[in-house]
Every structure is written in C-alpha cells, then in structure tokens.
Scaffold this motif. Structure first.
Motif, PDB file in Angstrom:
ATOM      1  N   UNK A  33       0.840  -1.205   0.000  1.00 42.49           N
ATOM      2  CA  UNK A  33       0.000   0.000   0.000  1.00 42.49           C
ATOM      3  C   UNK A  33       0.870   1.247   0.000  1.00 42.49           C
ATOM      4  N   UNK A  34       0.285   2.323  -0.501  1.00 39.25           N
ATOM      5  CA  UNK A  34       0.931   3.625  -0.563  1.00 39.25           C
ATOM      6  C   UNK A  34      -0.104   4.651  -0.145  1.00 39.25           C
ATOM      7  N   UNK A  35       0.284   5.571   0.695  1.00 42.34           N
ATOM      8  CA  UNK A  35      -0.663   6.614   1.073  1.00 42.34           C
ATOM      9  C   UNK A  35      -0.358   7.877   0.283  1.00 42.34           C
ATOM     10  N   UNK A  36      -1.401   8.642  -0.006  1.00 44.74           N
ATOM     11  CA  UNK A  36      -1.238   9.893  -0.739  1.00 44.74           C
ATOM     12  C   UNK A  36      -2.029  10.989  -0.047  1.00 44.74           C
ATOM     13  N   UNK A  37      -1.615  12.217  -0.260  1.00 42.25           N
ATOM     14  CA  UNK A  37      -2.340  13.376   0.238  1.00 42.25           C
ATOM     15  C   UNK A  37      -3.062  14.015  -0.932  1.00 42.25           C
ATOM     16  N   UNK A  38      -4.352  14.270  -0.760  1.00 43.92           N
ATOM     17  CA  UNK A  38      -5.143  14.890  -1.804  1.00 43.92           C
ATOM     18  C   UNK A  38      -5.671  16.234  -1.331  1.00 43.92           C
ATOM     19  N   UNK A  39      -5.627  17.230  -2.191  1.00 41.31           N
ATOM     20  CA  UNK A  39      -6.289  18.482  -1.852  1.00 41.31           C
ATOM     21  C   UNK A  39      -7.789  18.204  -1.674  1.00 41.31           C
ATOM     22  N   UNK A  40      -8.444  18.997  -0.881  1.00 43.86           N
ATOM     23  CA  UNK A  40      -9.854  18.775  -0.562  1.00 43.86           C
ATOM     24  C   UNK A  40     -10.720  18.660  -1.823  1.00 43.86           C
ATOM     25  N   UNK A  41     -10.453  19.504  -2.824  1.00 47.28           N
ATOM     26  CA  UNK A  41     -11.248  19.476  -4.047  1.00 47.28           C
ATOM     27  C   UNK A  41     -11.156  18.146  -4.777  1.00 47.28           C
ATOM     28  N   UNK A  64      -8.807   2.803  -4.116  1.00 44.63           N
ATOM     29  CA  UNK A  64      -7.668   2.111  -4.722  1.00 44.63           C
ATOM     30  C   UNK A  64      -7.922   1.797  -6.189  1.00 44.63           C
ATOM     31  N   UNK A  65      -9.148   1.355  -6.494  1.00 44.27           N
ATOM     32  CA  UNK A  65      -9.480   1.038  -7.884  1.00 44.27           C
ATOM     33  C   UNK A  65      -9.355   2.285  -8.765  1.00 44.27           C
ATOM     34  N   UNK A  66      -9.844   3.409  -8.270  1.00 40.72           N
ATOM     35  CA  UNK A  66      -9.759   4.657  -9.021  1.00 40.72           C
ATOM     36  C   UNK A  66      -8.302   5.061  -9.246  1.00 40.72           C
ATOM     37  N   UNK A  67      -7.502   5.026  -8.189  1.00 41.98           N
ATOM     38  CA  UNK A  67      -6.095   5.434  -8.283  1.00 41.98           C
ATOM     39  C   UNK A  67      -5.331   4.514  -9.236  1.00 41.98           C
TER      40      UNK A  67
END
Length: 81
Positions: free
Chosen positions: A3-11, A29-32
């Motif tokens: 697994x890998x974690x990511x930071x996403x802007x709120x939008x 995960x499927x989307x990424x």
C-alpha cells in the motif's frame, strides 16, 4: 499488495468521493490504479507526428537515402556520457 498513502487536496478528494458514491468505482484504490494506468498509457503512446516521422525515416532507409549514425556517435556529438 503493498500500500501507498497519498495526500489529496480537498477538491480532488471531494471529486473522488462523488465518483465512488455514483458507483463509478468500487473504492479509492481502484480509481487510483486506473488513473495511474491511463497516465502511463498516454505517456508511452507516440504522437501521430512522431509516428509519421518514424515512417518517413523507414521509407528513406528502404530507398537507401537514410544514413544511420550509431548511438555512441550521437552521444559523442551531443556531449552525452
């Protein structure tokens, strides 16, 4: 699967959540994974102008008009090690 974690802007997070709610994807995960596959696919495809350029080179080679330069010579002329 690692697994890998990511930071996403709120939008972006909100847009992703909307797609999940619509049922477009089963989970984040499927989307990424799909987004990464599509990005890699686009980056490895040749632009139509590049395809035409390659075809032109191949045609000149067939006619004996194309002189090939070894890769090592190209690197040397460009000053690349």
């Amino acid at each position: 699967m690692p697994s890998t974690s990511i930071n996403l802007p709120e939008g972006l997070k909100k847009q992703l959540e909307e797609r999940l709610e619509r049922g477009d994807y089963q989970n984040t995960s499927e989307f990424i994974r799909e987004a990464i596959r599509e990005k890699l696919k686009r980056e490895t495809q040749l632009h139509p102008k590049e395809i035409q350029r390659i075809m032109n080179v191949r045609e000149r080679e067939r006619k004996g008009e194309q002189k090939w330069i070894p890769f090592e010579q190209v690197k040397e002329e460009l000053g690349i090690e």
